[in-house]
Design an enzyme around this catalytic site. Structure first.
Site, mmCIF file in Angstrom:
data_model
loop_
_atom_site.group_PDB
_atom_site.id
_atom_site.type_symbol
_atom_site.label_atom_id
_atom_site.label_comp_id
_atom_site.label_asym_id
_atom_site.label_seq_id
_atom_site.Cartn_x
_atom_site.Cartn_y
_atom_site.Cartn_z
ATOM 1 N N GLY A 220 0.815 -1.207 0.000
ATOM 2 C CA GLY A 220 0.000 0.000 0.000
ATOM 3 C C GLY A 220 0.845 1.251 0.000
ATOM 4 N N ASN A 223 2.469 6.288 3.340
ATOM 5 C CA ASN A 223 1.910 6.901 4.548
ATOM 6 C C ASN A 223 1.305 5.844 5.469
ATOM 7 O OD1 ASN A 223 2.639 9.470 3.777
ATOM 8 N ND2 ASN A 223 0.677 9.936 2.823
ATOM 9 N N GLU A 243 5.584 -3.421 1.607
ATOM 10 C CA GLU A 243 5.799 -3.048 0.212
ATOM 11 C C GLU A 243 5.074 -1.727 -0.006
ATOM 12 O OE1 GLU A 243 5.937 -7.290 -2.207
ATOM 13 O OE2 GLU A 243 4.353 -5.854 -2.582
ATOM 14 N N CYS A 278 2.684 1.533 -8.218
ATOM 15 C CA CYS A 278 3.765 2.029 -7.362
ATOM 16 C C CYS A 278 5.086 2.132 -8.104
ATOM 17 C CB CYS A 278 3.908 1.157 -6.118
ATOM 18 S SG CYS A 278 4.123 -0.591 -6.457
#
EC number: 1.2.1.71
Length: 485
Positions: A220, A223, A243, A278
């Site tokens: 995810g 933050n 991750e 990502c």
């Protein structure tokens, strides 16, 4: 029914939440989140199931996983449609995710044999046997951008190793999580081996805090991952594998070769999945000079022609919306901030209906200190440079370290780049997105701490047990001082 706990579908007792289709804002799923008490029930069910599940021969665990793979194949079009409705990604793209859900199970099975088998060696007269044992109950947190494929890359290795699981999907993709759980049920998974809990932040905190959890596999945002990391500071007995994202640099050399191929590679790197991967390129380093100018001109022209539409539209779009209206606003706010710092928009990202945002490209060469943030969407920052060493220096100026790339036909430039860049995944003359399940996935710094996906997930789902085994107890020729027999 929203949650699957101890082999039963149950209603949530927490606050109601909904899944909105990002391309039209229609409610496509509605349910109540799990309370802390229900999370504890799910963990207890997983703990109880672990006793028998870990004792099952590997062949039995493998058979259930393979049965699930068959269910995924049988329902691949339904899975693709649900993911498209929840994420807004084009149906052609979600079909590839549905295929990956089943396809990468073979990688996980091979990894179990390669990385968690037994090994024996002799040392100092003892036989040393290395065995692997399951950790126990694993909490799996799934992301919204690949809600079927990525959680599967954690869940399957965990089950193969003998663990049980409590799975929390993203609150933005609960329908996909529910569908996957129903397929596990149809595959004959014993009660309690996987438990599904749905909900937002409160549910996630309760799961991470649960005393019966032995490890967390998380994919995810940085933050959220950093919140989990701080939360785990006082829980040293739990294994935490993160991750997270990246502020990924893509460097274009003067020796980039074919112009059209290079531009296409950049578009695939920056704007695939509407920039919501990502590994997407966030910063593009382009050399000063005529070749760099020509590249930017062609890139701007091609980006203006990108087709953006609803996932089932014909002709097929290249990209869809952001996951939510809030995510769309985040990208537009990021663009406005870069403009206020001196950035010059070459193409301005613009809001569309619902959560749509058109791709934006902004020249940030004149910004002395770039914000080191992951802009998780279709916003590409361009930095002009002179000299590959300077480009690499600028590319490394980030707290992240997930993915990086170089487009160059010069082998010496590639050797310099790969020796000096700080990233866990490095690409040459190919798009930054689309990593192999056989390779470690992750990077240093704020991008994560371990590589718990697909092949390498086996390393974090079982702990190594070293046993030193002598033939019989032997009395040494010389006893330790102070001992008399």
């Amino acid at each position: 029914m929203t949650h699957w706990i101890a082999g039963e579908w149950v209603q949530g007792q927490g606050e109601e939440f909904v899944s909105l289709s990002p391309y039209n804002q229609e409610v496509i799923w509605r349910g109540n989140g799990a309370t802390a008490e229900q999370v504890d029930q799910a963990v207890a069910a997983a703990r109880a199931a672990f006793v028998e599940w870990k004792k099952r021969p590997f062949a039995e665990r493998e058979a259930i996983v393979l049965a699930f793979a068959e269910k995924v194949k049988e329902n691949s079009e339904k899975i693709a449609e649900v993911i498209a409705k929840e994420t807004g990604k084009p149906i052609w793209e979600t079909r590839t995710e549905a295929a990956a859900m089943a396809g990468k199970i073979a990688i996980s099975i091979r990894a179990y044999h390669d990385r968690t088998g037994e090994a024996t060696r002799e040392a100092a007269g003892n036989q040393i046997v290395l065995r692997h044992r399951p950790l126990g109950v694993m909490a799996v947190f799934g992301p919204y951008n690949f809600p079927g494929h990525l959680p599967n890359g954690h869940i399957v290795p965990a089950l193969l190793a003998g663990n049980t699981v409590v799975f929390k999907p993203s609150e933005q993709t609960p329908w996909t999580g529910e569908l996957a759980m129903k397929l596990w049920e149809e595959a004959g998974l014993p009660k309690g081996v996987i438990n599904l809990v749905q909900g937002a932040k409160e549910t996630g905190i309760a799961l991470a805090d649960a005393k019966g959890i032995d490890g967390i596999l998380f994919t995810g945002s940085a933050n959220t991952g950093h919140i989990l990391h701080r939360q785990f500071a006082g829980q040293p007995g739990k294994m935490l594998a993160l991750e997270m994202g990246g502020n990924n640099p893509m460097v274009i050399s003067d020796n980039y070769g074919d112009l059209d191929a290079t531009v296409y590679t950049i578009i695939q790197s920056a704007f695939i999945s509407a920039g919501q991967r990502c590994t997407c390129a966030r910063r593009l380093y382009v050399p000063f000079g005529e070749k760099g100018d020509a590249l930017i001109t062609k890139l701007v022209e091609a980006t203006k022609n990108i087709r953006m539409d609803q996932p089932f539209a014909e002709p097929a779009p290249f990209m869809g919306p952001q996951i939510s209206v809030a995510a769309a606003k985040f990208i537009l706010d990021a663009q406005a901030n870069l403009q206020s710092l001196g950035g010059e928009s070459l193409i301005e990202a613009k809001a569309g209906e619902a959560a749509f945002v058109s791709p934006g490209i902004i020249d940030v060469t004149n910004i002395a200190e770039l914000p080191d943030e992951e802009y998780f969407g279709p916003l590409l920052q361009v930095v002009r440079y002179e000299g590959l060493d300077k480009a690499v220096e600028l590319a490394n100026d980030t707290r992240f370290g997930l993915s990086a790339g170089l487009v160059s036909t010069d082998d010496q430039e590639w050797e310099y780049f790969v020796d000096h860049i700080r990233a866990g995944i490095v690409n040459r003359n190919r798009q930054l997105t689309g990593a192999s399940g056989d390779a470690p996935f992750g990077g240093p710094g704020a991008s994560g701490n371990l590589r718990p996906s697909a092949y390498y997930a086996a390393d974090y789902c079982a702990y190594p047990m070293a046993s030193m085994e002598g033939q019989e107890t032997e009395l040494p020729a010389t006893l330790s001082p102070g001992v008399t027999l």
